[in-house]
Enzyme design. Structure first.
Site, mmCIF file in Angstrom:
data_model
loop_
_atom_site.group_PDB
_atom_site.id
_atom_site.type_symbol
_atom_site.label_atom_id
_atom_site.label_comp_id
_atom_site.label_asym_id
_atom_site.label_seq_id
_atom_site.Cartn_x
_atom_site.Cartn_y
_atom_site.Cartn_z
ATOM 1 N N PRO A 42 0.853 -1.193 0.000
ATOM 2 C CA PRO A 42 0.000 0.000 0.000
ATOM 3 C C PRO A 42 0.887 1.241 0.000
ATOM 4 O O PRO A 42 1.795 1.351 0.814
ATOM 5 C CB PRO A 42 -0.771 -0.117 1.323
ATOM 6 C CG PRO A 42 0.046 -1.001 2.193
ATOM 7 C CD PRO A 42 0.845 -1.898 1.295
ATOM 8 N N ALA A 44 0.200 5.353 -0.140
ATOM 9 C CA ALA A 44 -0.741 6.469 -0.244
ATOM 10 C C ALA A 44 -0.303 7.399 -1.373
ATOM 11 O O ALA A 44 0.874 7.747 -1.487
ATOM 12 C CB ALA A 44 -0.772 7.221 1.083
ATOM 13 N N CYS A 126 2.066 2.398 9.973
ATOM 14 C CA CYS A 126 2.304 3.711 9.372
ATOM 15 C C CYS A 126 2.898 4.681 10.391
ATOM 16 O O CYS A 126 2.379 4.823 11.500
ATOM 17 C CB CYS A 126 0.983 4.269 8.834
ATOM 18 S SG CYS A 126 1.189 5.863 8.052
ATOM 19 N N LYS A 165 -0.517 -5.236 8.994
ATOM 20 C CA LYS A 165 0.799 -4.743 8.541
ATOM 21 C C LYS A 165 1.455 -3.978 9.680
ATOM 22 O O LYS A 165 0.903 -2.992 10.172
ATOM 23 C CB LYS A 165 0.620 -3.845 7.311
ATOM 24 C CG LYS A 165 1.935 -3.367 6.702
ATOM 25 C CD LYS A 165 1.695 -2.789 5.309
ATOM 26 C CE LYS A 165 2.962 -2.305 4.653
ATOM 27 N NZ LYS A 165 3.392 -0.981 5.102
ATOM 28 N N ASP A 228 12.842 -2.203 1.333
ATOM 29 C CA ASP A 228 14.054 -2.080 0.509
ATOM 30 C C ASP A 228 14.223 -3.169 -0.550
ATOM 31 O O ASP A 228 15.355 -3.525 -0.880
ATOM 32 C CB ASP A 228 15.316 -2.055 1.407
ATOM 33 C CG ASP A 228 15.255 -0.940 2.420
ATOM 34 O OD1 ASP A 228 14.604 0.079 2.152
ATOM 35 O OD2 ASP A 228 15.852 -1.101 3.502
HETATM 36 C C1 LIG Z 1 4.773 7.329 -0.498
HETATM 37 C C2 LIG Z 1 4.500 6.224 0.479
HETATM 38 C C3 LIG Z 1 3.212 5.947 0.869
HETATM 39 C C4 LIG Z 1 2.941 4.913 1.782
HETATM 40 N N1 LIG Z 1 1.650 4.639 2.115
HETATM 41 C C5 LIG Z 1 1.384 3.588 2.942
HETATM 42 C C6 LIG Z 1 0.050 3.225 3.243
HETATM 43 O O1 LIG Z 1 -0.916 3.842 2.757
HETATM 44 N N2 LIG Z 1 -0.149 2.177 4.091
HETATM 45 C C7 LIG Z 1 0.906 1.455 4.634
HETATM 46 O O2 LIG Z 1 0.679 0.504 5.380
HETATM 47 N N3 LIG Z 1 2.168 1.763 4.334
HETATM 48 C C8 LIG Z 1 2.424 2.792 3.498
HETATM 49 N N4 LIG Z 1 3.718 3.067 3.150
HETATM 50 C C9 LIG Z 1 4.785 2.137 3.594
HETATM 51 C C10 LIG Z 1 5.023 1.052 2.514
HETATM 52 O O3 LIG Z 1 3.885 0.245 2.322
HETATM 53 C C11 LIG Z 1 6.211 0.151 2.875
HETATM 54 O O4 LIG Z 1 5.935 -0.489 4.096
HETATM 55 C C12 LIG Z 1 7.509 0.940 3.017
HETATM 56 O O5 LIG Z 1 7.646 1.892 1.983
HETATM 57 C C13 LIG Z 1 8.720 -0.001 3.012
HETATM 58 O O6 LIG Z 1 8.730 -0.776 1.849
HETATM 59 P P1 LIG Z 1 9.608 -0.381 0.540
HETATM 60 O O7 LIG Z 1 11.036 -0.227 0.993
HETATM 61 O O8 LIG Z 1 9.409 -1.520 -0.404
HETATM 62 O O9 LIG Z 1 9.082 0.919 0.039
HETATM 63 C C14 LIG Z 1 4.012 4.133 2.305
HETATM 64 C C15 LIG Z 1 5.322 4.417 1.910
HETATM 65 C C16 LIG Z 1 5.573 5.444 1.010
HETATM 66 C C17 LIG Z 1 7.005 5.701 0.587
#
Ligand SMILES: Cc1cc2nc3c(=O)[nH]c(=O)nc-3n(C[C@H](O)[C@H](O)[C@H](O)COP(=O)(O)O)c2cc1C
Length: 341
Positions: A42, A44, A126, A165, A228
């Site tokens: 997810p 946002a 979050c 989550k 990551d």
């Molecule tokens: C722009 C942005 C928006 C995000 N929105 C949400 C969200 O709506 N709900 C959520 O559980 N995590 C949200 N996250 C966290 C991501 O789902 C994820 O847990 C986090 O970015 C780490 O994973 P990654 O390194 O693959 O990005 C958001 C992260 C980013 C960067």
């Protein structure tokens, strides 16, 4: 409750027969059989219907919506209801709820459960201030009893699988991911998604795979590791190192839906642009007309990261006066490649 389903303007919209077959093994989330363990996180502002469809076309086995406010749902706020847009072709699809009041989360769950969706997720990871201030998101990791009541209410209001989550904990003095995950399992969660950082880490440092492994060791339900992952191979490595059953990819998928394929992102722009044009087509088709340009600008700039000439292209994208101009710019780029770059 009488519901208007937020289906597409054209529910026969297709072109999804080419969903690719994956080389990693399949995974199961309760009743839901997934074709691979690679899942879109997810995000946002990003994981709307067009982006989810695109990621499904590129091999994501399941995609999560942006976080949806339980209050926004109950008050039928327009922006919140728009986030419920879905079409049959993107299934399986997950919608994520955030909130901290068990009763309201239960009611919001009933509302969501009447939509043609496959899974409900509860956001307990979050770190954003406006979410934490309301006691939701990662703040719930400091209130395990309240968190348990939220999970039990969500569980009681749906027959869909429910994921939770989380992060590893609030800070490095309060690492409670394993116990918290066990609590969630006992309260009826189908699976745990764990981002390998604490609240206090924000997005700093590197996701801790050993921490994810400890969460995995604490429960008997599937655990999905997150943090990551920028290539398919990173995802395989996270599963091998932490023992997690699947992986969730967030930032690594922005401008890069190819991350869900073993062969990854093409090295040249000529092979990347058709996917961007497809993404623009989906945005134009599914987003509210007044939001199309901003959504397209937000997503399009990401496709050029690290490529020669990317700052000029991004400038042009943000200067486009209309969606048609933006698309034309990208089409021109596609036609003139490789001379331009
Ligand atoms: C722009 C942005 C928006 C995000 N929105 C949400 C969200 O709506 N709900 C959520 O559980 N995590 C949200 N996250 C966290 C991501 O789902 C994820 O847990 C986090 O970015 C780490 O994973 P990654 O390194 O693959 O990005 C958001 C992260 C980013 C960067």
């Amino acid at each position: 409750m009488l519901l208007k389903f937020h289906l597409s303007r054209d529910s026969h919209y297709s072109r999804y027969s080419s969903l690719t077959t994956r080389s990693a093994s399949a995974m199961r989330l309760g009743p839901l059989q997934l074709s691979s363990p690679f899942i879109l996180a997810p995000l946002a502002g990003y994981t709307d219907l067009p982006f989810r469809l695109l990621c499904r076309e590129h091999g994501a086995a399941l995609c999560y919506s942006e976080m949806i406010s339980c209050h926004g749902l109950l008050y039928r706020q327009r922006n919140t209801l728009e986030m419920l847009d879905t079409v049959a072709e993107e299934r399986p699809v997950a919608m994520q709820l955030f909130g901290a009041e068990p009763e309201i989360m239960g009611q919001a769950t009933s509302y969501l459960s009447e939509l043609p969706i496959d899974l409900i997720d509860i956001n307990m990871g979050c770190p954003v201030r406006k979410v934490i201030k309301k006691g939701a998101g990662c703040a719930l990791m400091r209130q395990p009893r309240l968190a348990e009541a939220v999970i039990r209410q969500v569980r009681a209001h749906t027959n869909l699988p429910v994921t939770v989550k989380i992060r590893l904990g609030w800070n490095h003095q309060e690492i409670n991911g394993p116990e918290f995950a066990k609590m969630a399992e006992d309260a009826g969660a189908t699976a745990i998604i764990v981002h390998g950082r604490t609240w206090s880490d924000g997005f700093g440092g590197i996701a801790d795979r050993a921490g994810i492994a400890r969460v995995k060791a604490a429960v008997n339900i599937p655990v999905i590791g997150n943090g990551d992952i920028h290539t398919y191979q990173d995802g395989l490595a996270m599963m091998a190192e932490s023992g997690c059953d699947g992986v969730m990819i967030g930032r690594g998928a922005l401008g890069n839906p190819f991350v869900f394929r073993p062969e990854g992102r093409p090295v040249n722009l000529a092979a990347i642009l058709p996917s961007l044009l497809r993404h623009l087509e989906l945005i134009n088709h599914f987003c509210q007309p007044e939001k199309v340009l901003a959504r397209a600008q937000n997503q399009a700039g990401r496709y050029f990261k690290g490529l020669p000439g990317s700052s000029d292209i991004r400038k042009k994208i943000y200067e486009a006066a209309s969606f048609a101009d933006l698309r034309l710019e990208i089409q021109r780029l596609a036609e003139t490649f490789p001379q331009k770059l």
